[in-house]
Scaffold this motif. Structure first.
Motif, PDB file in Angstrom:
ATOM      1  N   VAL B  42       0.867  -1.181   0.000  1.00 15.77           N
ATOM      2  CA  VAL B  42       0.000   0.000   0.000  1.00 15.77           C
ATOM      3  C   VAL B  42       0.895   1.220   0.000  1.00 15.77           C
ATOM      4  N   VAL B  43       0.724   2.025  -1.003  1.00 14.45           N
ATOM      5  CA  VAL B  43       1.568   3.212  -1.156  1.00 14.45           C
ATOM      6  C   VAL B  43       0.697   4.441  -1.071  1.00 14.45           C
ATOM      7  N   ASN B  44       1.198   5.445  -0.408  1.00 20.06           N
ATOM      8  CA  ASN B  44       0.453   6.668  -0.258  1.00 20.06           C
ATOM      9  C   ASN B  44       1.060   7.717  -1.186  1.00 20.06           C
ATOM     10  N   MET B  45       0.317   8.135  -2.206  1.00 13.31           N
ATOM     11  CA  MET B  45       0.761   9.287  -3.004  1.00 13.31           C
ATOM     12  C   MET B  45       0.131  10.494  -2.356  1.00 13.31           C
ATOM     13  N   GLY B  46       0.900  11.082  -1.450  1.00 13.63           N
ATOM     14  CA  GLY B  46       0.333  12.012  -0.487  1.00 13.63           C
ATOM     15  C   GLY B  46      -0.211  13.294  -1.061  1.00 13.63           C
ATOM     16  N   PRO B  47      -0.814  14.091  -0.181  1.00 12.22           N
ATOM     17  CA  PRO B  47      -1.377  15.336  -0.689  1.00 12.22           C
ATOM     18  C   PRO B  47      -0.338  16.258  -1.313  1.00 12.22           C
ATOM     19  N   GLN B  48       0.900  16.195  -0.853  1.00 10.98           N
ATOM     20  CA  GLN B  48       1.889  17.039  -1.498  1.00 10.98           C
ATOM     21  C   GLN B  48       2.636  16.176  -2.507  1.00 10.98           C
ATOM     22  N   HIS B  49       2.319  16.389  -3.760  1.00 11.14           N
ATOM     23  CA  HIS B  49       2.901  15.549  -4.800  1.00 11.14           C
ATOM     24  C   HIS B  49       2.860  16.365  -6.070  1.00 11.14           C
ATOM     25  N   PRO B  50       3.913  16.333  -6.856  1.00 14.11           N
ATOM     26  CA  PRO B  50       3.892  17.203  -8.035  1.00 14.11           C
ATOM     27  C   PRO B  50       2.937  16.746  -9.108  1.00 14.11           C
ATOM     28  N   SER B  51       2.536  15.478  -9.096  1.00 11.76           N
ATOM     29  CA  SER B  51       1.736  14.994 -10.214  1.00 11.76           C
ATOM     30  C   SER B  51       0.278  14.783  -9.904  1.00 11.76           C
ATOM     31  N   THR B  52      -0.155  15.032  -8.698  1.00 14.77           N
ATOM     32  CA  THR B  52      -1.553  14.734  -8.426  1.00 14.77           C
ATOM     33  C   THR B  52      -2.437  15.952  -8.556  1.00 14.77           C
TER      34      THR B  52
ATOM     35  N   ILE C  57      10.981  32.827 -13.398  1.00  9.59           N
ATOM     36  CA  ILE C  57      11.708  32.752 -12.143  1.00  9.59           C
ATOM     37  C   ILE C  57      13.076  32.138 -12.352  1.00  9.59           C
ATOM     38  N   SER C  58      13.316  31.611 -13.545  1.00 11.79           N
ATOM     39  CA  SER C  58      14.621  30.977 -13.752  1.00 11.79           C
ATOM     40  C   SER C  58      15.702  32.024 -13.924  1.00 11.79           C
ATOM     41  N   ARG C  59      15.317  33.311 -14.001  1.00 11.59           N
ATOM     42  CA  ARG C  59      16.354  34.334 -13.997  1.00 11.59           C
ATOM     43  C   ARG C  59      17.088  34.356 -12.657  1.00 11.59           C
ATOM     44  N   PHE C  60      16.462  33.793 -11.613  1.00 15.99           N
ATOM     45  CA  PHE C  60      17.145  33.676 -10.337  1.00 15.99           C
ATOM     46  C   PHE C  60      17.680  32.273 -10.126  1.00 15.99           C
ATOM     47  N   GLY C  61      17.538  31.413 -11.128  1.00 17.67           N
ATOM     48  CA  GLY C  61      17.958  30.034 -10.951  1.00 17.67           C
ATOM     49  C   GLY C  61      16.992  29.209 -10.154  1.00 17.67           C
ATOM     50  N   MET C  62      15.728  29.642 -10.052  1.00 14.36           N
ATOM     51  CA  MET C  62      14.786  28.977  -9.165  1.00 14.36           C
ATOM     52  C   MET C  62      13.703  28.215  -9.905  1.00 14.36           C
ATOM     53  N   GLU C  63      13.882  27.974 -11.204  1.00 18.77           N
ATOM     54  CA  GLU C  63      12.772  27.337 -11.908  1.00 18.77           C
ATOM     55  C   GLU C  63      12.638  25.873 -11.565  1.00 18.77           C
ATOM     56  N   VAL C  64      13.654  25.292 -10.901  1.00 19.83           N
ATOM     57  CA  VAL C  64      13.557  23.891 -10.536  1.00 19.83           C
ATOM     58  C   VAL C  64      12.762  23.778  -9.237  1.00 19.83           C
ATOM     59  N   PHE C  65      11.469  23.528  -9.366  1.00 19.75           N
ATOM     60  CA  PHE C  65      10.662  23.298  -8.175  1.00 19.75           C
ATOM     61  C   PHE C  65      10.876  21.850  -7.770  1.00 19.75           C
ATOM     62  N   ARG C  66      11.588  21.646  -6.701  1.00 22.14           N
ATOM     63  CA  ARG C  66      11.907  20.278  -6.305  1.00 22.14           C
ATOM     64  C   ARG C  66      10.709  19.637  -5.643  1.00 22.14           C
ATOM     65  N   ALA C  67      10.381  18.434  -6.089  1.00 22.03           N
ATOM     66  CA  ALA C  67       9.263  17.744  -5.450  1.00 22.03           C
ATOM     67  C   ALA C  67       9.679  17.169  -4.122  1.00 22.03           C
ATOM     68  N   SER C  68      10.937  16.777  -4.015  1.00 21.28           N
ATOM     69  CA  SER C  68      11.385  16.173  -2.768  1.00 21.28           C
ATOM     70  C   SER C  68      11.804  17.266  -1.801  1.00 21.28           C
ATOM     71  N   PRO C  69      11.241  17.291  -0.604  1.00 19.13           N
ATOM     72  CA  PRO C  69      11.611  18.370   0.325  1.00 19.13           C
ATOM     73  C   PRO C  69      13.071  18.329   0.732  1.00 19.13           C
ATOM     74  N   ARG C  70      13.697  17.190   0.601  1.00 16.28           N
ATOM     75  CA  ARG C  70      15.117  17.098   0.973  1.00 16.28           C
ATOM     76  C   ARG C  70      15.971  18.006   0.123  1.00 16.28           C
ATOM     77  N   GLN C  71      15.558  18.226  -1.121  1.00 17.64           N
ATOM     78  CA  GLN C  71      16.409  18.966  -2.043  1.00 17.64           C
ATOM     79  C   GLN C  71      16.007  20.420  -2.138  1.00 17.64           C
TER      80      GLN C  71
END
Lengths: 209, 445, 189
Positions: B42-52, C57-71
């Motif tokens: 069971v995988v959760n594609m959570g509310p914060q997700h770029p594709s949902t 926004i890429s004029r500031f180098g910020m167009e990469v919206f990272r999906a992973s909060p780690r990055q």
């Protein structure tokens, strides 16, 4: 904060004189035949297809170009099946709940707008229940799209739909207490702080109803 | 069994072991999962997700790459708009309603105002110029909404360039909105009784110019995607939902039209004068993501046709009123651009302060208290970019709605996710949800 | 504030620290990567800024919206935060690695906006520490870029190590002694 003297408002500050009036939401009375437009056709077809029509229908209201059938909740699924199969109302546009706290014994209403694609018609079904016994049979078997709508009406009003495959909260967090869109549930909200004054939340402000 | 990895702790629940992955070694996690006897994950594609497509939570049960069950978790954007409107008067409701489906604000406002006008009984008294402006704004909104649907849908499936093109077109439309109403989004432009203010001078030639520009620009996206073999592989046969499934789930809009049924409220139950316009209802009969994509692309052209016809009508109706004549309902203020921004026009102030006592009284009462709407309930529907948007409005005779419920198309359409995706692969869920084009603000209200 | 970030924290206060501060500030502001946290209408304006169609926004180098909060470094909270979404917001903020900043975009994120009711958190600063607030409903793309530029200036002068501890103390003292908003009487306080 406390200013004295002759000026300034004390209490609500409402000078209209209407502050003490209580408005009762009057529901529309039953309409007489002929209803006009395609409503007569719908009523005739329904009577033909469902002989116990008069025991199931509490009231028929035609108001502002729309037909509303007030159904008793015990017969709701039967009438819905007949409307869907014989009268070709293939789509149900959802469930909408209304809470009338002043109509003691008939507080909660569930409204089902129906759409017939074949005949290009719209009608509305209304079921009224009391607050103390807020159970309505579920129409998920008839129109599958009502699944989430019934969950929302349960979440917001507390109407329990018997026979629903999974009646849980859908819009509020799962452990929320209370049913927000009922009239006895406060709007919530906090007083807003400005420079020099605080404005109370929208449901506490003095207002002209 | 628990892993000792501090970044991927696991805990035992009644349903089995739950692993929370917050970093750490993927191999150790896979080893732990592999050693349990569970085949399903069971995988959760959570509310914060770029594709949902917004704050949508998808809970997937997977067997390998195949999806066996998918459930939607919604409510992460529930704003309580409907209850909030019970404490505001009828005209103020427009500003709340416009933020429900934020990609199609004009549709929300029109459904709401049509419902109020039905309750008031002034549907036939709304001036023709106001209706034509409403139609034009709605079709412009349809274009901008479809552009976001196309752009973000393509982005979620991996195609990045269509998003640039789509948002470029959207910027053209937003410039028009800003010129006409003052705001790019959430304009609160359509009011009960008409529209807020008339088109500014020189608007019609500018709009014609923009239409020509858009017609040229739409070709960019079409050449990129239609017939593109990668796009076809990702969208054909995906997200299948036939007519029976669509009607029982109460689905309307492009998803219903992709099953072959030409059901468009603008044609079958016209409102705002739509019966006087020439346009086609676009259908597809493949019932899949590609069909819906083609429908949206072709609806853009139809919207351009309608806007051109609306502009011709507007030129003939130059100088006509845009608000209902009944002074007890019509929003009184005329706005004009002054030295410090958009505000009450000086002509209007001169009139209410200098010449007409009734105008002053009407202005005061309408702005502070609002007009009264006779008791009753009404359901008014418009064909928004996503399907049938219905407003169920109950009035108790006062200046505020007693109960306002919106039947949002995305709320029903999202229920089809399970039917469309189960049995397919994870990547196809993204395509299916993108083709439904849900707007979570409308779903959760 | 108050997050230990590595070697640069250990340098004693003085000339070396100020040079490192300047360098670190310059580097960080020029390579800020936002995290996707678009919720509602403001998210669409954020997409307009990020999509390089007209406001880039890429004029500031910020167009990469990272999906992973780690990055990601910057969490732009764009839209209304409901009570159901609040724990998710906090979890994403916790998952971001330091240094991190939060931009509350729009009226709903800054203060609850027009939705003063049971369902909306009245300001995302109830949940996460906010570095810059951006009013508007929704704010225009140019306003978002202006807010990002102001944030850049703020990051540029951010202090490290023992200087930072000093700044935190001063800010806290000022906040404790400040006049509450509803007591600021008089015109144009």
């Amino acid at each position: 904060m406390t200013d004295s003297g002759m000026f300034g408002a004390r209490g609500t500050g409402d000078t209209s004189g209407y502050g003490g009036l209580v408005r009762t939401a009057a529901s529309a009375g039953s309409s007489e035949r002929p209803y006009g437009g395609y409503f007569d056709g719908v009523a005739d077809d329904l009577e033909r297809a469902y002989p116990e029509f008069s025991t199931a229908i509490e009231r028929v209201v035609v108001d502002r170009g729309e037909l509303t059938l007030h159904i008793k909740r015990e017969k709701l699924v039967e009438v819905a099946m007949i409307l869907r199969d014989s009268l070709k109302f293939e789509m149900c546009m959802g469930v909408s709940g209304v809470h009338y706290p002043n109509n003691v014994g008939r507080e909660l209403v569930a409204v089902y707008p129906l759409l017939s694609i074949t005949n290009n018609r719209r009608i509305r079904l209304e079921v009224t229940v009391a607050d103390s016994d807020a159970h309505i049979p579920s129409l998920v078997e008839v129109w599958a799209g009502n699944n989430w709508h019934e969950r929302e009406t349960f979440d917001m009003f507390g109407i329990i739909f018997d026979g629903h495959p999974g009646l849980t909260r859908i819009l509020m967090p799962d452990d929320w207490q209370g049913h927000p869109q009922r009239k006895d549930y406060a709007l919530g909200g906090i007083p807003v702080e400005y420079k020099g004054a605080t404005i109370p939340a929208p449901d506490n402000r003095r207002s002209y109803k | 069994m628990t892993i000792s990895d501090p970044y991927a702790p696991s805990r035992e629940t009644t349903e089995g072991t739950v692993f929370s992955v917050t970093g750490g070694d993927w191999d150790s996690l896979v080893q732990e999962i592999g050693s349990t006897k569970e085949e399903r994950v069971v995988v959760n594609m959570g509310p914060q997700h770029p594709s949902t497509h917004g704050v949508l939570r998808l809970v997937l049960e997977l067997e390998g790459e195949t999806v066996t069950e998918v459930r939607c978790g919604i409510g992460y954007l529930h704003t309580g708009i409907e209850k909030n409107m019970e404490f505001r008067n009828w005209t103020q409701g427009t500003t709340f309603v416009t933020r429900m489906d934020y990609l199609g604000p004009i549709f929300n406002e029109t459904a709401y105002c049509l419902a109020i006008e039905k309750l008031l009984g002034i549907t036939n008294d709304v001036p023709e110029r106001a209706s034509v402006i409403r139609v034009m704004m709605m079709e412009l909104n349809r274009i901008s909404s479809h552009m976001v649907a196309l752009g973000t849908g393509a982005l979620e499936l991996g195609a990045i360039t269509p998003m640039f093109f789509a948002f470029r077109e959207r910027e053209i439309v937003l410039d028009l909105f800003e010129m006409i109403s003052g705001l790019r989004m959430n304009m609160a432009y359509i009011r009960p009784g008409g529209v807020q203010q008339d088109l500014p001078d020189g608007a019609i030639p500018k709009i014609r110019e923009a239409l020509a520009q858009m017609r040229k620009n739409f070709k960019d996206n079409t050449t990129l995607l239609v017939g593109n073999s990668i796009w076809l592989k990702r969208t054909q046969g995906i997200g299948y939902l036939d007519l029976a499934g669509a009607t029982t789930l109460g689905i309307t809009g492009p998803v219903l039209r992709s099953t072959g049924l030409p059901w468009d409220l603008r044609k079958v139950q016209p409102y705002c004068g739509y019966e006087d316009y020439n346009f086609d209802v676009i259908t597809a009969d493949t019932c899949d993501v590609y069909g819906r994509f083609l429908i949206r692309m072709n609806e853009l052209e139809q919207s351009l046709r309608i806007i051109e016809q609306a502009l011709d009508k507007l030129e003939k109706l130059e100088g006509a009123p845009v608000m209902v004549a009944d002074k007890k309902i019509a929003w009184p203020a005329q706005l004009a651009l002054g030295g410090d921004g958009l505000g009450n026009s000086l002509n209007h102030i001169r009139e209410i302060m200098g010449t007409s006592m009734e105008s002053l009284i009407h202005h005061f009462k309408l702005v502070t208290e609002g007009f009264n709407v006779p008791a009753g309930q009404v359901y008014a529907a418009v064909e928004s970019a996503r399907g049938e948007l219905g407003a169920h409005v109950v009035s108790d005779g006062g200046t505020r709605p007693y109960r306002m419920h919106f039947r949002e198309p995305s709320f029903n359409n999202l229920q089809a996710t399970s039917a469309m995706s189960e049995g397919g692969m994870i990547a196809d869920i993204i395509g299916a949800v993108a083709s439904i084009d849900p707007v979570m603000g409308g779903v959760d209200r | 504030m108050g997050l230990k970030m590595g070697l640069e924290e250990k340098i004693p206060s003085g000339f070396l620290l100020t040079t490192v501060e300047k360098l670190a500030g310059y580097m960080r502001k020029n390579s800020l990567w936002p995290a996707t946290f678009g919720l509602a209408c403001c998210a669409i304006e954020m997409m307009a800024v990020g999509s390089a169609a007209k406001y880039d926004i890429s004029r500031f180098g910020m167009e990469v919206f990272r999906a992973s909060p780690r990055q990601a470094d910057l969490m732009i909270v764009a839209g209304r935060v409901s009570n159901k979404m609040a724990p998710v917001l906090r979890q994403i903020y916790d998952q971001m690695s330091a240094p991190k900043w939060v931009l509350a975009m729009g009226a709903c994120a800054s203060s609850g906006g027009m939705f003063n009711n049971y369902a909306i958190v009245q300001g995302v600063d109830h949940i996460v520490p906010v570095d810059i607030y951006l009013p508007g409903c929704p704010p225009r793309p140019e306003m978002l870029m202006d807010a990002i530029l102001k944030l850049h200036e703020k990051i540029n002068v951010e202090k490290l190590g023992s200087n930072r501890a000093q700044v935190i103390k001063e800010v806290e003292l000022a906040a404790m002694n400040a006049k509450p908003t509803h007591e600021m009487k008089g015109l144009l306080a």
